[in-house]
Scaffold this active site. Structure first.
Site, PDB file in Angstrom:
ATOM      1  CG  ASP A 106      23.927  32.793  43.132  1.00  0.00           C
ATOM      2  OD1 ASP A 106      24.684  33.771  43.312  1.00  0.00           O
ATOM      3  OD2 ASP A 106      22.763  32.910  42.723  1.00  0.00           O
TER       4      ASP A 106
ATOM      5  CG  ASP B 193      27.311  27.236  46.497  1.00  0.00           C
ATOM      6  OD1 ASP B 193      26.464  26.622  45.820  1.00  0.00           O
ATOM      7  OD2 ASP B 193      27.144  28.403  46.912  1.00  0.00           O
TER       8      ASP B 193
END
Lengths: 256, 256
Positions: B12, B10
């Site tokens: 952020d 991922d």
């Protein structure tokens, strides 16, 4: 046929369809006026002021003055004023809701408002939705003028205020207080405005889910006219039926 | 500690927080690159192109090229192309989704499209929402790049694509097909791109509801890092736990 002392009317699908007058409805209202019987147009349209709505009705030949129109914008402003006087609000919406709130003494502001109000806004933007979401996350009470999912137009069914409102509902995981039909809130206020007893007032509309359910929710007798949304076939699918049903208001002329 | 052959990340909350680098994550990726281990950044952000995302990562000192980024826009374009080749789409969204669809051979058009696609669009308008609703009501397949309800920014939590998508969902009473995390759709495609076996690939992220559930839904091992959204306290409330949990990727350096 029971004779009522006060009449609450829906607009689109009941008095006219888009740009087309429903002549039987006009004749019915003309007769009410001749007999000096009180009537009030109750609308979920938050974008126009009562004066603008009345002018449109007069263009159709339907006798109507501003005070005979009660909009969900007025109901929203009254509702908020009861919650908190001289409060602040961030508003998504057009002239009708903006004017109703300002007239009721609200200060419109972008940040840290007491209330976030969402009404139909054809100039909706990401920035407006952002301010509404931030306001609700900051603790503002979240209110929506009405939950209509679609607006019938010549182009087809356009996004209604209920669908715009859902941006804030989904993003903040907060449910709004809805004011307009089928909610009881607008109907209780409409009863106060028209001033006739609940038991002697009739709510007339073409849409089972908004007009008729609004009457039911407020304990007001209802008349469904098949001049708009709800067809006779569709009506048979609902358990709770309107008090009265008519193909048009022509059938009700003699009851006035 | 199990040694994996491929790593899905991922962005952020996992690699950086807004404008701030998470140094342990950078060090981890640098070591992966040194060891020639394959990795892929998997993002629900549909607004940027893979090249733009890779450039942002390199600005943080994280080694990344365009092909090492897999966006929900690419996953959406692939998914639609499998449904129907050389089809038409009406798109609400920014550069990332528009480019992905055009590169995949789609024709973007306003009326009667085969697909209506909704991605985050900071220039959202009532007219765009209208075209999307009319398209869906006309029979277009309704697809949303991702269901994220909010976007964390310096201003607070802004409306995410899941909330914009809800306008069309509510107005047309039609559920979209979501493509991004936590859906299996994006993860299955990411596995194909990275090319490592499912059982030897690890999904690493900070958000239980998107990253970890995405891994679970695709049968991929998961590592939750507490550098972003999901706190240790919050994690205890979920029945199904990630395969692994770490305060930061520093704890995993030795497993490479």
């Amino acid at each position: 046929m029971k004779k009522y002392k006060g009449y609450l009317f829906d607009l689109d699908g009941t008095m006219y369809k888009g740009t087309e007058l429903i002549a039987e409805a006009r004749d019915f209202v003309v007769k009410l006026k001749e007999k000096n019987l009180p009537y009030l147009f109750v609308t979920n349209n938050s974008s126009r002021t009562p004066e603008q709505v009345a002018a449109k009705l007069r263009d159709f030949g339907i006798p109507a003055e501003g005070p005979q129109v009660f909009t969900t914008s007025q109901a929203t402003a009254n509702f908020l004023a009861e919650k908190k006087e001289n409060a602040t609000a961030y508003v998504i919406g057009e002239e009708g809701i903006q004017q109703a709130l300002i007239e009721k003494g609200f200060t419109l502001q972008d940040e840290n408002p007491d209330f976030v109000v969402v009404g139909i806004d054809r100039s909706i933007s990401y920035e407006k939705l952002t301010k509404a979401c931030l306001g609700v996350r900051n603790g503002a009470t979240f209110v929506s003028t009405n939950g209509d999912i679609a607006i019938p137009t010549e182009r087809g069914l356009l996004p209604g205020n209920g669908s715009l409102t859902s941006v804030v509902t989904v993003s903040t995981e907060t449910q709004p207080i809805f004011i307009g039909k089928p909610e009881k809130i607008i109907m209780e206020q409409a009863l106060e405005v028209i001033g006739t007893p609940r038991s002697e007032t009739l709510m007339i509309g073409d849409n089972y889910h908004t007009d008729i359910m609004a009457g039911m929710n407020a304990g007001i007798d209802t008349l469904l006219v098949h001049t708009g949304v709800t067809t006779p076939e569709h009506l048979t699918t609902f358990e709770q039926q309107p008090t009265h049903v008519a193909h048009s208001l022509l059938e009700w002329m003699e009851s006035i």
